[in-house]
Design an enzyme around this catalytic site. Structure first.
Site, PDB file in Angstrom:
ATOM      1  N   SER A 163     -86.768 -17.291 -35.068  1.00  0.00           N
ATOM      2  CA  SER A 163     -88.181 -17.633 -34.686  1.00  0.00           C
ATOM      3  C   SER A 163     -89.034 -16.512 -35.108  1.00  0.00           C
ATOM      4  CB  SER A 163     -88.010 -17.423 -33.008  1.00  0.00           C
ATOM      5  OG  SER A 163     -89.340 -18.235 -32.485  1.00  0.00           O
ATOM      6  N   ASP A 415     -86.128 -29.227 -34.143  1.00  0.00           N
ATOM      7  CA  ASP A 415     -86.817 -28.086 -33.515  1.00  0.00           C
ATOM      8  C   ASP A 415     -88.364 -28.300 -33.662  1.00  0.00           C
ATOM      9  OD1 ASP A 415     -88.041 -25.666 -32.800  1.00  0.00           O
ATOM     10  OD2 ASP A 415     -87.337 -24.735 -34.510  1.00  0.00           O
ATOM     11  N   HIS A 440     -83.462 -25.056 -32.145  1.00  0.00           N
ATOM     12  CA  HIS A 440     -84.101 -23.753 -32.651  1.00  0.00           C
ATOM     13  C   HIS A 440     -83.287 -23.036 -32.961  1.00  0.00           C
ATOM     14  CE1 HIS A 440     -87.689 -21.360 -32.932  1.00  0.00           C
ATOM     15  NE2 HIS A 440     -87.438 -20.526 -31.882  1.00  0.00           N
TER      16      HIS A 440
END
Length: 480
Positions: A163, A415, A440
């Site tokens: 991320s 995602d 994710h």
């Protein structure tokens, strides 16, 4: 993991990560906690003696002679221990490579607070919260623990991150290639700044559409108007209070169309990000494939009070899967240990990622256009700063990756952040790995018997390329 907030000024998520990482269970992995004094401002020579303590975690169990590579996690918007406990891929890789592990905490998050309890007291303090300063912290740390000189080259370093941490891992390799051999950048939306404000919600809608039946996303789309109608009367608010059992009584329409709508938007985004094929406590305790479980309760067309009842049952998959929660707290949808306040400041400066919803069949949300002026004004009102929309492109690149090498960008296509990821590139030295069944940064999590084949294949690609990078490093530097 980054946080996605429907309140645009609090936008985003990387959740979390949001980033991976909410399980506060007993430690699965062991490490030493260390601190290093680093400069408050790496780019100002006037006050270069002002320092603070950067926290980092290490494990040398698999590298007893001190000669192996270093696997370096670029900490993102949260407590670094959460990331160390939820990045199992690195722990599984370390013994194979006889590597040391280092998890570095991002300034202003966790226990790395440059001004202690006053770190968030003023924009003057928060002005030192930038990705550029954080990367310089990481570089300073590596120079300290892995020095090079004219006769001896330091150990090879591979950066990892998911991320926002994945963005940092990629940027770390770009900005400090002499310190970082390569990077695994998982679910790193480095192109989200210019991806289009509606792409997140469009992908999110498709996840809920294909998870079970199309009726799921259609019911969600209908629910907004239904909830709004109920919130317009005292009797309707009473029905919603009885159905959802809010921790605080809802007394006005804005409690539903404001706070509760924001909460639901976050829940839907979080469910998609943690839609893993096994039970997890990432963000909240949920079952395997939580989107499928959610949509199983909205599998037919519902209206009126039945839609409200079914929606409550579905939301409980996220809010009360364990059955131990006595009321629904809609003030927050994610773990408080994630640095939501710090991330909000970053979105108001260098990390502005426009978010909007178009409704009318394009996504399952009420129409909400992106208003950059309002976003900027809100940031100025709260922090005294205004965002620089494309500064990350200027500092690091993103749209164009010419001259970049040894970076793997992996993205799970389930995602919603993948819309801002690197899905294609003309640079042969930058590898793109797509994970059709992936949520994710699932590829950074520990291996699980329920992992889809595409996740296992992604990890094999990571390992093969890291081994190739290390082989080239050893050859070029006569390194054993």
């Amino acid at each position: 993991m980054m946080h996605r907030r429907n309140k645009q000024r609090e936008l985003l998520l990387m959740i979390f990560v949001l980033c991976l990482f909410a399980a506060k269970t007993s430690s699965k992995y062991n490490y030493q906690t260390k601190y290093l004094d680093v400069p408050l401002d790496h780019f100002n020579y006037v006050n270069e003696t002002v320092t603070f303590k950067l926290r980092y975690l290490t494990n040398d169990t698999y590298n007893s002679d001190g000669s192996g590579p270093i696997l370096f996690y670029t900490g993102n918007e949260g407590d670094i221990e959460l990331f160390a406990q939820n990045t199992g891929f690195m722990w599984e890789l370390a013994p194979k490579l006889k590597a040391s592990l280092v998890f570095a905490e991002h300034r202003f998050y966790g226990k790395t607070l440059p001004f202690g309890n006053a770190s968030y007291d003023s924009p003057r303090n928060l002005g030192y919260l930038t990705s550029e300063q954080a990367l310089a912290d990481f570089a300073y740390l590596l120079a300290e623990i892995n020095p090079s000189n004219r006769t001896t080259r330091g150990r090879p370093v591979v950066a990892f991150g998911g991320s926002y941490g994945g963005m940092l891992a990629a940027w770390f390799r770009m900005k400090y290639p002499h310190l970082v051999l390569g990077a695994i950048a998982a679910s790193a939306p480095i192109r989200q700044f210019d991806a289009g404000c509606g792409v997140f919600n469009q992908i999110l809608t498709s996840v809920f559409t294909v998870a079970y039946t199309r009726e799921c996303s259609q019911n969600i789309a209908r629910s907004w108007e239904t909830l709004k109608n109920y919130s317009s009367t005292a009797d309707g608010l009473k029905v919603l209070q009885e159905k959802f059992k809010f921790c605080t009584n809802v007394t006005k329409a804005e409690d539903i169309t404001g706070t509760f709508f924001d909460y639901l938007g976050d829940v839907y985004g979080n469910l998609a990000m943690i839609n893993y094929p096994y039970n997890t406590s990432f963000l909240a305790p949920v079952p395997a494939y939580p989107v499928r479980e959610f949509c199983g309760r909205l599998a037919e067309n519902y209206t009126g009070v039945e839609l409200v009842s079914r929606l409550q049952e579905a939301v409980s998959i996220y809010s009360n899967y364990t059955g131990t929660t006595k009321c629904l707290d809609i003030s927050s949808s994610y773990d408080s240990s994630m640095g939501d306040k710090g991330w909000e400041f970053q979105t108001c400066t260098e990390m502005m990622m426009p978010m909007c919803s178009e409704g009318t069949g394009k996504d399952m949300f009420p129409k909400k256009p992106w208003d950059e002026k309002k976003f900027s004004d809100d940031c100025f009102k709260k922090f005294g700063v205004r965002p620089k929309p494309k500064v990350a492109f200027t500092m690091y690149g993103g749209l164009y990756l010419d001259g970049v090498s040894n970076i793997i960008f992996s993205n799970g296509l389930m995602d919603p952040w993948s819309g801002g990821g690197v899905l294609r590139t003309g640079n042969s030295k930058v590898l793109v790995v797509l994970i059709p069944e992936g949520a994710h940064h699932i590829d950074l999590r520990a291996s699980n018997e329920n992992d889809p084949g595409s996740v296992e294949a992604a990890r094999r690609i990571h390992v093969e390329n890291i081994q190739q990078w290390l082989k080239q490093y050893r050859k070029a530097n006569n390194y054993r």
